[in-house]
Design a protein around this motif. Sequence first.
Motif, short mmCIF file in Angstrom:
data_model
loop_
_atom_site.label_atom_id
_atom_site.label_comp_id
_atom_site.label_asym_id
_atom_site.label_seq_id
_atom_site.Cartn_x
_atom_site.Cartn_y
_atom_site.Cartn_z
N ALA A 398 0.83 -1.21 0.00
CA ALA A 398 0.00 0.00 0.00
C ALA A 398 0.86 1.26 0.00
N GLU A 399 1.97 1.24 0.75
CA GLU A 399 2.85 2.41 0.80
C GLU A 399 3.50 2.67 -0.55
N VAL A 400 3.97 1.60 -1.19
CA VAL A 400 4.62 1.77 -2.49
C VAL A 400 3.60 2.20 -3.55
N LEU A 401 2.41 1.60 -3.51
CA LEU A 401 1.39 1.97 -4.49
C LEU A 401 0.98 3.43 -4.34
N ARG A 402 0.91 3.89 -3.11
CA ARG A 402 0.57 5.30 -2.89
C ARG A 402 1.66 6.21 -3.46
N ALA A 403 2.91 5.80 -3.29
CA ALA A 403 4.01 6.57 -3.86
C ALA A 403 3.95 6.58 -5.39
#
Length: 576
Positions: A398-403
């Motif tokens: 989720a963190e990478v996708l948000r980035a």
Amino acid sequence: MDRPADRGDGHHVRRPAHHRTGGHPVRTGESALSPWPWDQAAYPVLADGGHDRVTALLPDGTTWELDADEFAEVVAADLTRHPLPERAPIVLAVPSAGDRYLDLPRKLAERTGRTVWVHTGLAQRNPDPAATSTIGVLHRDGLPDGTWLPVRPGLAPDPDDDAPAWHREVLTQPIVSSHTGEQIGRSFHHPAELVGPRETYGDLDRMSFYVHWDAATNAYSGKLPMRDPGPADKAYRLAGHGLPGGLSLPLADGSDRAVDKHEAAGWLRRRKSLSSLPKDHWVDLVICHSGAPAQGAAQDVAQLSGPLPVPFTADPLGDDALSLGQHLANQLRRTTRLSYSSQGVNRFGDGPMRVLATDAQGRPWWWETSHPEPDDAELDRLAAQVEPGVTPSPRTRAEVLRAVRALKAVMGPDVVLDAAFPDLVAGAVAVAGMWAADPDLGRTGPLWPQSLSQVVAAHPLAHGATDPAVTRQVLAEAARAWRDSGNTLPVSGFVALPGLRTAADWLSDPAAVDGAAVQALGLTDPADAPAHRTRMFWARVRAEETLLGPAADALTVRALRLDPDTAPDDAGRAAA
């Protein structure tokens, strides 16, 4: 159902057009050459029926209703008894056999291993008793005439398909290129809607220009070049009515079914005309609002990056904000072209063109491209590059996708194709980590596109201006600084962001923020306000930047509805 005992001498079949008047066909057009090859005698099948059935006429005068599977077996058995050359096509003159999902011709092609020619309109035995070895194509007022298309083996529906029952009720039609005669996509319309401008769907593969249309004045712009995200001959055209975040599908009972992006993807994934194409083919969404998020298309001041408004949601990087076009790109693993506003096709003096509506004030919208976002495996690889040895989890994905989504918002959708994309993601993840670690800005919420743009603009490398090259440099510096700090550096230790402090301090009074959200956003339930605090923070930042800018006094006069000649004082500026 019958076939002529004499299958012909290998020459073409002529097909005069007829007009149905008072229940009796009247010839209205000249004979036309058949589109199937002439070097082999065709196997014609002439029968009554529909898109999913054939009515066979038995020797005793009675009839036998055959479904698509039974029909394919009957024809295959006859071809076994009366063989034809391998390349001889089957010509299917059954009314509406080329409609819907092409079940009849596809199952027949699969069972016999032959190309089946079928008509999307009303093709049947020529009603003229004097005409022999010809097929009549009947014109019906208010309905499309249709066209011939070849159906080859390999596209039969899966026998174990567990599609929802409503899929079978959708009124959908193959789009056939008027240039190549091949299927280039699929439309979904009530039949009467396909008369008029939409008759140019067959020219979609040759439309290289578009115009803006202002609904308020009914005026068109000059024509503009249509830039494709891939080769035009590798585009699958999907045309129909759209809603923000979904589709409006016409049904056989005359009603329409609104489906969300998840149902739309499930329906489209089952279309063999698309799923059978190589992965380098892309999807051209001739669908209104295909770029708008499901939560609406109202204006959000916090997300304006120029003079034009864009659709908003409470969280522009959340899953709920994904447009239909982006969701389809993700699910189909194909690039899509989409539009935020209404679009269509129309005829003009120099040929058919695409049409893109302006907003209510006459300002032009734009075409957008959506590439597939990284899937779980790709997100895990990116996370491992950002932090070697990290254990993949839903949180890291989720963190990478948000980035990734923040990068796309700041640098454009093609950033995912950049050779340095993993390094850019690492920089964006670093900015997100710094933001969360900051004692003041961390409480403003998660990473937003503005988080990236503010950090880039504030870095000494930017010199007050940002461009792609500067953004790359700053993100590289951010990744290095975050890594060197052991993932503890607050964003205030990387760049100075004094302009955000006032807005951040405002968040210390949640009641005031929530009250402002209710008033500004017109929320009917105050309990929904906390979900909009991050959005309100960025709106406050934008407002304060504007009020400190060169046009601040003019904006204050307009906001307070003062006389245009009034010179605002500090109290007036504060009130604004």
